[in-house]
Design an enzyme around this catalytic site. Sequence first.
Site, PDB file in Angstrom:
ATOM      1  CG  LEU D 238      -1.940   1.120   1.339  1.00  0.00           C
ATOM      2  CD1 LEU D 238      -2.958   0.991   0.231  1.00  0.00           C
ATOM      3  CD2 LEU D 238      -2.601   1.122   2.701  1.00  0.00           C
ATOM      4  CG  ASP D 239      -0.548   4.558   0.471  1.00  0.00           C
ATOM      5  OD1 ASP D 239      -1.270   4.534  -0.540  1.00  0.00           O
ATOM      6  OD2 ASP D 239      -0.987   4.768   1.614  1.00  0.00           O
ATOM      7  CD  GLU D 240       6.339   1.867   0.996  1.00  0.00           C
ATOM      8  OE1 GLU D 240       7.458   1.667   0.524  1.00  0.00           O
ATOM      9  OE2 GLU D 240       6.100   2.695   1.912  1.00  0.00           O
TER      10      GLU D 240
END
Lengths: 295, 295, 295, 295
Positions: D238-240
């Site tokens: 997530l979000d990486e």
Amino acid sequence: MTPPVTLVALLHGPDQRGLVARVAGWIFSRQGNILHADQHRDKEAGVFFQRVEWEPALSRAAKGASRAAVVESEASAFTAFACGELQMQVRMADSAHRKRVAIFVSKADHCFHDLVLRWRAGDFTAEIVAVISNHANLADVTQGYNLPFYHIPVTAATKVDAEKRQLAILRESGAELVVLARYMQVLSADFLDAFAQPVINIHHSFLPAFAGGKPYHQAHARGVKLIGATAHYVTRVLDEGPIIHQGVAQVTHRHGVDDLIRYGRDLEKQVLAQAVRWHLENRVLVYGNKTVVFD
Amino acid sequence: MTPPVTLVALLHGPDQRGLVARVAGWIFSRQGNILHADQHRDKEAGVFFQRVEWEPALSRAAKGASRAAVVESEASAFTAFACGELQMQVRMADSAHRKRVAIFVSKADHCFHDLVLRWRAGDFTAEIVAVISNHANLADVTQGYNLPFYHIPVTAATKVDAEKRQLAILRESGAELVVLARYMQVLSADFLDAFAQPVINIHHSFLPAFAGGKPYHQAHARGVKLIGATAHYVTRVLDEGPIIHQGVAQVTHRHGVDDLIRYGRDLEKQVLAQAVRWHLENRVLVYGNKTVVFD
Amino acid sequence: MTPPVTLVALLHGPDQRGLVARVAGWIFSRQGNILHADQHRDKEAGVFFQRVEWEPALSRAAKGASRAAVVESEASAFTAFACGELQMQVRMADSAHRKRVAIFVSKADHCFHDLVLRWRAGDFTAEIVAVISNHANLADVTQGYNLPFYHIPVTAATKVDAEKRQLAILRESGAELVVLARYMQVLSADFLDAFAQPVINIHHSFLPAFAGGKPYHQAHARGVKLIGATAHYVTRVLDEGPIIHQGVAQVTHRHGVDDLIRYGRDLEKQVLAQAVRWHLENRVLVYGNKTVVFD
Amino acid sequence: MTPPVTLVALLHGPDQRGLVARVAGWIFSRQGNILHADQHRDKEAGVFFQRVEWEPALSRAAKGASRAAVVESEASAFTAFACGELQMQVRMADSAHRKRVAIFVSKADHCFHDLVLRWRAGDFTAEIVAVISNHANLADVTQGYNLPFYHIPVTAATKVDAEKRQLAILRESGAELVVLARYMQVLSADFLDAFAQPVINIHHSFLPAFAGGKPYHQAHARGVKLIGATAHYVTRVLDEGPIIHQGVAQVTHRHGVDDLIRYGRDLEKQVLAQAVRWHLENRVLVYGNKTVVFD
């Protein structure tokens, strides 16, 4: 020429009806003239903030009184009113007072030169009373600026002693603000407690991203498309103090770490200079871990 | 739920000692509560400007009175005070009043959609009462938004008549503001006189550079590295009215005229929307050919 | 250590099929290695532009040859190819060559310090060979930087003579670029013809708005919400030369002329430094009254 | 009119001498015409990246051949060359191909409208083939745009099933890209594996600051002076995922969470639209956890 007497008050406390009117009324009732007044409400927290700058009538009336006496007397009277009647916290300043500033610097000199040149151009109402570095490389150029330079090396072993020497210099020079102009050492909690005055740092990242060391390397490794810089007050917790100002610049895949560092230097200079200027103009009010900047 | 009664006053006039205190004092003496107050001095011109927003006590006291009556009475009382005692010019507004807005548009629809979508998202305290276009192409989509659409073609020959029809619609719909959302026609001085209410235009350039037609073509020919957009009030002199807001974007030699136009659309949308929002919130005070924006 | 031999060619001319391949092929056929290649087409004008930077194989092969001889021979060979076979105009440069730069300055010193400090920090591949001013105030600080300072006062009566003295200094010092770092004098057409090398100026406005004198005063009078700065090559027509770079900053009604000037200083420094850097890296190609900047 | 055949190749692999020349030479030897060529070297990693766009001569020669056949044959030939002789990885695209895009959306509709309106204005070379939402509120407006709307509610219990239905729609509609236009659900690793095509997300923060939920609330609590938005490819973490584009806006203490959200909407729209546009134009090359954007 004696500068006109103008006072700044930075107030904050629980919000209540009529605060704007009561502050303005107090000043007016003493024939003072409000030059600027700006306020803010944090509705969630129920806190009221105000910066008010005025010219007390006393400056015209009491011809005999010294400038200092006039400031002193008006400031005490207002403080008594604000703390007493209004139940607010207040910080008073004489607008014409040139704060005494110490600059801490390591090897990187861009923020140092930038601050000194702006100061010489008249951008800062301040005196630079000491330049303290853990390296000797800026000794000559500092003397070229006619500023006192103190070389205080810092190692893990000597840190306690070094901070004592730094504090002694700050005390002797009457420093009221320390600016960390890319000073790469962490100040101890003991140092901060003993100095007990504001310390402004420039962090080369848009906090809270990339806190800690080598932020440009971190940013490059993450492949970000923006880099930033953050000026903040220093607190006991590294990189967690109240943020005063932040800036950013767009970058691309073409920019290596060296380019990020080079672009970052421009950001750091501007962001730090702006934060210092606001502080010197008594525009920054800290509460909790945030700032209200009356710009 | 009836919205709370809050009033905004926009004041300006010759600077004099005690204005902040007298305004605040008047409100406080009637048990009103100041929510926001912001002021500005033009030192050269010796003019004082203020925006003050407050909640009159009447709204709590006179339970029987209608909301409208409360607003009316407080506004008249303040106007009498400001014009009389303070010798200031004043414009009063009810913060909760949803201004009636007419949008003028030609074929280009990006600002039109942008304004309507922001309005539907609740960004504007306003009612859109008419969409007027010299082309028919937006008729369907406007009806899709449940907004009244008026197609009024304009040619050199029919311009006088067309403006009469436009004025009739503005009158019937009670429009208090016209927004020219890339409406490519120049409004006549007669029209502006007859409407006698503010008209906001978006010019696709950073005025005063590239006034007049085809600014992106002009910008491209000059080889500039920035393009801009300017929102301003419309006056009799084309592109010379008071500027409310401006924005810019960086461009390079790689950008052809088409790219400038495309990037420009984003600028135009944002700059116009921000200007309209400030106007609707009663934050813009015009004096001479400039604006004071209490943002 | 001898820097590696790398050459830059800036080409432009009528567009034709295969230009990218033929340039790359020529280099490859001589065992050269392309480090960067960037091109642009102006479709309207039918012009092709290219910047290509490569390491010639000769630098490895001809061990005996001097660096200069290698550069010379590769540059001539490429020029012959580009002008002959490709019918393009070409400008060649040795990437490692440190251009000889003269800085012209008047009283305002912010751009001067900024350029010198960036140069000392290693940002510019250049030598500063002369600092020429019509005022004496920077004599000491320039000598503090170990740079030669020439004080050449200029009045209407002495201008012709003064320019002769300036030209003599440029000739003796071998200057290849003049940077006008807020030099407030207009250079005559004769001077430009005689120098016959690029001159970069920083204009304190976003041209074409507010060309001519006192642009911040003009901007303030017009009530703009943005101010800008423009770096451009100097041509015979004042403020009309090819634009290299532009920057802007947002301003409000709160900013007086003094604030515009102060904010403007930051813009001027950054915009001028960036333009000079691009020029020194042979990234700027002028055609007509525009630039292509291969950044 | 059939669009001209132009191909884009995105290449990357170990750097080696002569790559630019060999690619250009291959195209030229087949009488192709290079329209754009841009390259980048990651010196640390020793990786070479290139985007090259060309018009194959076949499009003029083989009058009989279908457009598709020409594209197919040139693309295969180039791929064989690039993978074989050059040992590079390559992705080929037909510039005229309109990628099939599915938009996922939740209740917040600003990015959705923005993308659709830009698409209708001709900004995107794409077809929108499906709009999928876990809420029904955009059903009507989507149909007003003549786009197919699929309401697929998602709960913890139904997530596996819901993703199956989403995948079925993507498969049937031939989607080649999913854009998460403020779709507030996390896509499972299984979903990403099964779709096996790019997914672009807009995160309402400048990552890596404020990853995770409610970033505007986090930003407000920290007292930052800037907010941002980040468009990135979605990966299992997530979000990486690799960042394509980021934008920021300055904020002050005056901005409550609601204001941050409102300003953020503008950022999100612009940043997402730019990232989608770059992707559709085959300008984004992912390697490791970063992107090279040939803009």
